[in-house]
Design a protein around this motif. Structure first.
Motif, short mmCIF file in Angstrom:
data_model
loop_
_atom_site.label_atom_id
_atom_site.label_comp_id
_atom_site.label_asym_id
_atom_site.label_seq_id
_atom_site.Cartn_x
_atom_site.Cartn_y
_atom_site.Cartn_z
N LEU A 98 -1.70 -3.11 -5.43
CA LEU A 98 -0.62 -2.49 -4.69
C LEU A 98 0.04 -1.48 -5.63
N GLN A 99 -0.22 -0.21 -5.37
CA GLN A 99 0.37 0.86 -6.15
C GLN A 99 1.70 1.22 -5.51
N MET A 100 2.75 1.12 -6.30
CA MET A 100 4.10 1.36 -5.79
C MET A 100 4.70 2.57 -6.49
N ASN A 101 4.91 3.63 -5.73
CA ASN A 101 5.49 4.87 -6.26
C ASN A 101 6.90 5.07 -5.72
N SER A 102 7.63 5.91 -6.40
CA SER A 102 9.01 6.25 -5.97
C SER A 102 9.81 4.99 -5.65
N LEU A 103 9.77 4.06 -6.58
CA LEU A 103 10.41 2.77 -6.35
C LEU A 103 11.92 2.91 -6.19
N LYS A 104 12.46 2.07 -5.34
CA LYS A 104 13.89 2.04 -5.06
C LYS A 104 14.47 0.69 -5.48
N LEU A 105 15.78 0.66 -5.64
CA LEU A 105 16.44 -0.59 -6.03
C LEU A 105 16.09 -1.73 -5.08
N GLU A 106 16.00 -1.39 -3.78
CA GLU A 106 15.75 -2.43 -2.78
C GLU A 106 14.31 -2.94 -2.76
N ASN A 107 13.44 -2.34 -3.59
CA ASN A 107 12.07 -2.84 -3.69
C ASN A 107 11.96 -4.01 -4.66
N SER A 108 13.05 -4.34 -5.33
CA SER A 108 13.03 -5.45 -6.29
C SER A 108 12.78 -6.77 -5.58
N GLY A 109 12.14 -7.68 -6.29
CA GLY A 109 11.89 -9.00 -5.74
C GLY A 109 10.66 -9.62 -6.36
N THR A 110 10.33 -10.79 -5.88
CA THR A 110 9.09 -11.44 -6.29
C THR A 110 8.02 -11.05 -5.30
N TYR A 111 6.94 -10.52 -5.81
CA TYR A 111 5.82 -10.08 -4.97
C TYR A 111 4.74 -11.14 -4.98
N TYR A 112 4.40 -11.57 -3.78
CA TYR A 112 3.38 -12.59 -3.60
C TYR A 112 2.14 -12.00 -2.94
N CYS A 113 1.03 -12.50 -3.37
CA CYS A 113 -0.24 -12.16 -2.76
C CYS A 113 -0.72 -13.38 -1.98
N ALA A 114 -1.32 -13.14 -0.82
CA ALA A 114 -1.84 -14.24 -0.02
C ALA A 114 -3.16 -13.82 0.61
N ALA A 115 -4.02 -14.82 0.81
CA ALA A 115 -5.34 -14.58 1.41
C ALA A 115 -5.38 -15.23 2.79
N ALA A 116 -5.78 -14.47 3.79
CA ALA A 116 -5.81 -14.96 5.16
C ALA A 116 -7.12 -15.69 5.45
N THR A 117 -7.01 -16.89 6.00
CA THR A 117 -8.18 -17.73 6.24
C THR A 117 -8.62 -17.74 7.70
N TRP A 118 -7.88 -17.05 8.58
CA TRP A 118 -8.35 -16.89 9.95
C TRP A 118 -7.84 -15.58 10.49
N TYR A 119 -8.37 -15.19 11.64
CA TYR A 119 -8.07 -13.87 12.19
C TYR A 119 -7.76 -13.95 13.67
#
Length: 133
Positions: free
Chosen positions: A84-105
């Motif tokens: 995840l390439q994040m450009n022009s970051l803003k204050l409100e983009n702060s946080g804990t970023y989680y990755c998840a894998a989807a097991t169904w569709y």
């Protein structure tokens, strides 16, 4: 299957860029999507970006309205990693970023929906992103 592993968080100033990485257990073809989600203190977790695998939407990417045009999700098949390439970051983009894998569709369920196709055991531990002046 073990949980995905995130990396690449850090602290940057507004307007700067940062890239976070997610390596799932197994291969991309084992999942229907990889999603990035953000949770800020005191707020609910929200979908940021996701990329589809193993479905009629294979290869499609989706973004929340707040990050469109600034963030890019991509995959490296050789490294079995989603970025995840994040450009022009803003204050409100702060946080804990989680990755998840989807097991169904389901075509009726967005891969930006954290309550959708992401089972509890397929979430990473998170990586901290802080945007501060």
């Amino acid at each position: 299957q073990s949980r995905p592993v995130e990396s690449g968080g850090g602290t940057v100033q507004p307007g700067e860029s940062l890239r976070v990485a997610c390596t799932p257990s197994g291969f991309f073809g084992d999942y229907f999507a990889i999603g990035w989600f953000r949770q800020a203190p005191g707020k609910e977790r929200e979908g940021v970006a996701c990329i589809r695998f193993r479905s009629q939407e294979r290869g499609q990417t989706y973004y929340s309205e707040s990050v469109k045009g600034r963030f890019t999700i991509s995959k490296d098949d050789d490294k079995n990693t989603v970025y995840l390439q994040m450009n022009s970051l803003k204050l409100e983009n702060s946080g804990t970023y989680y990755c998840a894998a989807a097991t169904w569709y389901s075509s009726q369920v967005s891969c930006l929906d954290d309550g959708g196709s992401y089972e509890q055991d397929y979430w990473g531990q998170g990586t901290q992103v802080t945007v501060s002046s």
